[in-house]
Design a protein around this motif. Structure first.
Motif, PDB file in Angstrom:
ATOM      1  N   LEU A   6       0.800  -1.237   0.000  1.00 52.02           N
ATOM      2  CA  LEU A   6       0.000   0.000   0.000  1.00 52.02           C
ATOM      3  C   LEU A   6       0.829   1.282   0.000  1.00 52.02           C
ATOM      4  CD1 LEU A   6      -2.641  -1.192   2.600  1.00 52.02           C
ATOM      5  CD2 LEU A   6      -2.804  -1.280   0.101  1.00 52.02           C
ATOM      6  N   LYS A   7       2.144   1.123   0.001  1.00 44.91           N
ATOM      7  CA  LYS A   7       3.054   2.287  -0.012  1.00 44.91           C
ATOM      8  C   LYS A   7       2.726   3.259   1.128  1.00 44.91           C
ATOM      9  CE  LYS A   7       3.669   1.817  -4.985  1.00 44.91           C
ATOM     10  NZ  LYS A   7       2.823   0.669  -5.225  1.00 44.91           N
ATOM     11  N   LEU A   8       2.799   2.733   2.347  1.00 45.42           N
ATOM     12  CA  LEU A   8       2.450   3.521   3.526  1.00 45.42           C
ATOM     13  C   LEU A   8       3.541   4.528   3.868  1.00 45.42           C
ATOM     14  CD1 LEU A   8       1.113   0.646   5.837  1.00 45.42           C
ATOM     15  CD2 LEU A   8      -0.198   2.125   4.303  1.00 45.42           C
ATOM     16  N   SER A   9       3.118   5.659   4.395  1.00 41.39           N
ATOM     17  CA  SER A   9       4.061   6.664   4.892  1.00 41.39           C
ATOM     18  C   SER A   9       4.607   6.187   6.238  1.00 41.39           C
ATOM     19  CB  SER A   9       3.342   8.004   5.080  1.00 41.39           C
ATOM     20  OG  SER A   9       2.460   7.941   6.197  1.00 41.39           O
ATOM     21  N   PRO A  10       5.706   6.774   6.715  1.00 42.00           N
ATOM     22  CA  PRO A  10       6.235   6.379   8.025  1.00 42.00           C
ATOM     23  C   PRO A  10       5.206   6.533   9.154  1.00 42.00           C
ATOM     24  CG  PRO A  10       7.886   7.627   6.828  1.00 42.00           C
ATOM     25  CD  PRO A  10       6.608   7.702   6.018  1.00 42.00           C
ATOM     26  N   THR A  11       4.410   7.583   9.113  1.00 39.44           N
ATOM     27  CA  THR A  11       3.372   7.790  10.123  1.00 39.44           C
ATOM     28  C   THR A  11       2.320   6.686  10.047  1.00 39.44           C
ATOM     29  OG1 THR A  11       3.706  10.177  10.035  1.00 39.44           O
ATOM     30  CG2 THR A  11       1.639   9.420  10.992  1.00 39.44           C
ATOM     31  N   GLN A  12       1.926   6.332   8.829  1.00 36.99           N
ATOM     32  CA  GLN A  12       0.946   5.263   8.653  1.00 36.99           C
ATOM     33  C   GLN A  12       1.510   3.930   9.139  1.00 36.99           C
ATOM     34  OE1 GLN A  12       0.276   5.941   4.404  1.00 36.99           O
ATOM     35  NE2 GLN A  12      -1.919   6.133   4.846  1.00 36.99           N
ATOM     36  N   VAL A  13       2.779   3.677   8.857  1.00 34.66           N
ATOM     37  CA  VAL A  13       3.400   2.421   9.286  1.00 34.66           C
ATOM     38  C   VAL A  13       3.308   2.281  10.800  1.00 34.66           C
ATOM     39  CG1 VAL A  13       5.578   1.126   9.466  1.00 34.66           C
ATOM     40  CG2 VAL A  13       4.932   2.196   7.295  1.00 34.66           C
ATOM     41  N   THR A  14       3.591   3.347  11.521  1.00 33.25           N
ATOM     42  CA  THR A  14       3.530   3.322  12.979  1.00 33.25           C
ATOM     43  C   THR A  14       2.110   2.998  13.453  1.00 33.25           C
ATOM     44  OG1 THR A  14       5.328   4.920  13.124  1.00 33.25           O
ATOM     45  CG2 THR A  14       3.932   4.681  15.067  1.00 33.25           C
ATOM     46  N   LYS A  15       1.120   3.635  12.861  1.00 39.56           N
ATOM     47  CA  LYS A  15      -0.272   3.403  13.250  1.00 39.56           C
ATOM     48  C   LYS A  15      -0.737   2.002  12.871  1.00 39.56           C
ATOM     49  CE  LYS A  15      -1.590   8.259  12.979  1.00 39.56           C
ATOM     50  NZ  LYS A  15      -2.383   9.281  12.265  1.00 39.56           N
ATOM     51  N   VAL A  16      -0.363   1.555  11.679  1.00 41.90           N
ATOM     52  CA  VAL A  16      -0.752   0.226  11.213  1.00 41.90           C
ATOM     53  C   VAL A  16      -0.098  -0.847  12.079  1.00 41.90           C
ATOM     54  CG1 VAL A  16      -0.471  -1.396   9.284  1.00 41.90           C
ATOM     55  CG2 VAL A  16      -1.335   0.903   8.851  1.00 41.90           C
ATOM     56  N   GLN A  17       1.159  -0.639  12.452  1.00 42.78           N
ATOM     57  CA  GLN A  17       1.851  -1.598  13.320  1.00 42.78           C
ATOM     58  C   GLN A  17       1.097  -1.750  14.645  1.00 42.78           C
ATOM     59  OE1 GLN A  17       4.356  -3.772  12.979  1.00 42.78           O
ATOM     60  NE2 GLN A  17       4.273  -4.382  15.113  1.00 42.78           N
ATOM     61  N   ALA A  18       0.655  -0.640  15.210  1.00 40.15           N
ATOM     62  CA  ALA A  18      -0.077  -0.679  16.477  1.00 40.15           C
ATOM     63  C   ALA A  18      -1.403  -1.439  16.320  1.00 40.15           C
ATOM     64  CB  ALA A  18      -0.324   0.732  16.998  1.00 40.15           C
ATOM     65  N   ILE A  19      -2.110  -1.180  15.228  1.00 41.62           N
ATOM     66  CA  ILE A  19      -3.379  -1.870  14.979  1.00 41.62           C
ATOM     67  C   ILE A  19      -3.136  -3.357  14.758  1.00 41.62           C
ATOM     68  CG2 ILE A  19      -5.296  -2.112  13.324  1.00 41.62           C
ATOM     69  CD1 ILE A  19      -5.059   1.000  12.924  1.00 41.62           C
ATOM     70  N   ASN A  20      -2.140  -3.673  13.947  1.00 41.54           N
ATOM     71  CA  ASN A  20      -1.840  -5.083  13.679  1.00 41.54           C
ATOM     72  C   ASN A  20      -1.467  -5.828  14.960  1.00 41.54           C
ATOM     73  OD1 ASN A  20      -2.401  -5.032  10.931  1.00 41.54           O
ATOM     74  ND2 ASN A  20      -0.297  -4.558  10.357  1.00 41.54           N
ATOM     75  N   LEU A  21      -0.691  -5.192  15.817  1.00 42.75           N
ATOM     76  CA  LEU A  21      -0.297  -5.829  17.076  1.00 42.75           C
ATOM     77  C   LEU A  21      -1.511  -6.014  17.988  1.00 42.75           C
ATOM     78  CD1 LEU A  21       1.810  -7.026  18.926  1.00 42.75           C
ATOM     79  CD2 LEU A  21       2.361  -4.701  19.694  1.00 42.75           C
ATOM     80  N   LYS A  22      -2.339  -4.996  18.069  1.00 38.85           N
ATOM     81  CA  LYS A  22      -3.549  -5.079  18.896  1.00 38.85           C
ATOM     82  C   LYS A  22      -4.407  -6.278  18.485  1.00 38.85           C
ATOM     83  CE  LYS A  22      -7.839  -2.429  19.556  1.00 38.85           C
ATOM     84  NZ  LYS A  22      -8.496  -1.143  19.254  1.00 38.85           N
ATOM     85  N   TYR A  23      -4.616  -6.434  17.189  1.00 42.93           N
ATOM     86  CA  TYR A  23      -5.473  -7.516  16.723  1.00 42.93           C
ATOM     87  C   TYR A  23      -4.757  -8.864  16.706  1.00 42.93           C
ATOM     88  CZ  TYR A  23      -9.286  -4.382  16.118  1.00 42.93           C
ATOM     89  OH  TYR A  23     -10.299  -3.490  16.391  1.00 42.93           O
ATOM     90  N   ALA A  24      -3.464  -8.881  16.499  1.00 43.58           N
ATOM     91  CA  ALA A  24      -2.724 -10.148  16.594  1.00 43.58           C
ATOM     92  C   ALA A  24      -2.863 -10.703  18.004  1.00 43.58           C
ATOM     93  CB  ALA A  24      -1.260  -9.938  16.225  1.00 43.58           C
ATOM     94  N   LYS A  25      -2.826  -9.820  18.991  1.00 41.24           N
ATOM     95  CA  LYS A  25      -3.014 -10.265  20.381  1.00 41.24           C
ATOM     96  C   LYS A  25      -4.449 -10.751  20.620  1.00 41.24           C
ATOM     97  CE  LYS A  25       0.655  -7.542  22.490  1.00 41.24           C
ATOM     98  NZ  LYS A  25       1.010  -6.434  23.385  1.00 41.24           N
TER      99      LYS A  25
END
Length: 136
Positions: free
Chosen positions: A53-72
């Motif tokens: 999706l060619k995420l920006s650095p800010t988006q990567v940080t937010k997406v990482q947090a969401i992905n971790l939340k749901y992986a848990k």
């Protein structure tokens, strides 16, 4: 479904996690990620989304947090001995929540591409399940 117990669920989890052999990730690695800690699964999901999706650095940080939340949140479902149908219902409900959160991070084009990718994965899953049934 006849055949390997839970194989449908493993494939569904892989699908919902955004993993597919077309992304260069094979069946053995699906099993590795199923047994991996949530942090590893989230990191891999973020890697795929960043590239796709060619995420920006800010988006990567937010997406990482969401992905971790749901992986848990997915972790107890993956490890559960509940019925396959029960697990699927839980996974689908969580994935809908996750999609809503991701929609708030992605721009319109990225979200459209994300949904198209999910649709493609679902189509491949259906084809794979159909071929598995034919082999049984």
């Amino acid at each position: 479904m006849k055949g390997r117990p839970g194989s449908y669920f493993v494939i569904l989890i892989a699908l919902l996690l955004g993993l597919q052999s077309s992304c260069g990730y094979g069946q053995q690695n699906f099993k590795d990620l199923k047994n991996a800690p949530p942090e590893k699964r989230a990191a891999f999901q973020t890697y795929l989304m960043k590239a796709k999706l060619k995420l920006s650095p800010t988006q990567v940080t937010k997406v990482q947090a969401i992905n971790l939340k749901y992986a848990k949140k997915f972790q107890p479902i993956i490890k559960s001995t509940d019925s396959r149908d029960s697990k699927i219902k839980e996974v689908v409900a969580l994935q809908k929540q996750k999609d809503k959160e991701l929609q708030g991070v992605f721009n319109k084009e990225q979200y459209t591409e994300y949904l198209a990718f999910e649709k493609e994965l679902r189509s491949k899953l259906k084809a794979r399940l159909k071929s598995e049934r034919a082999l049984q």
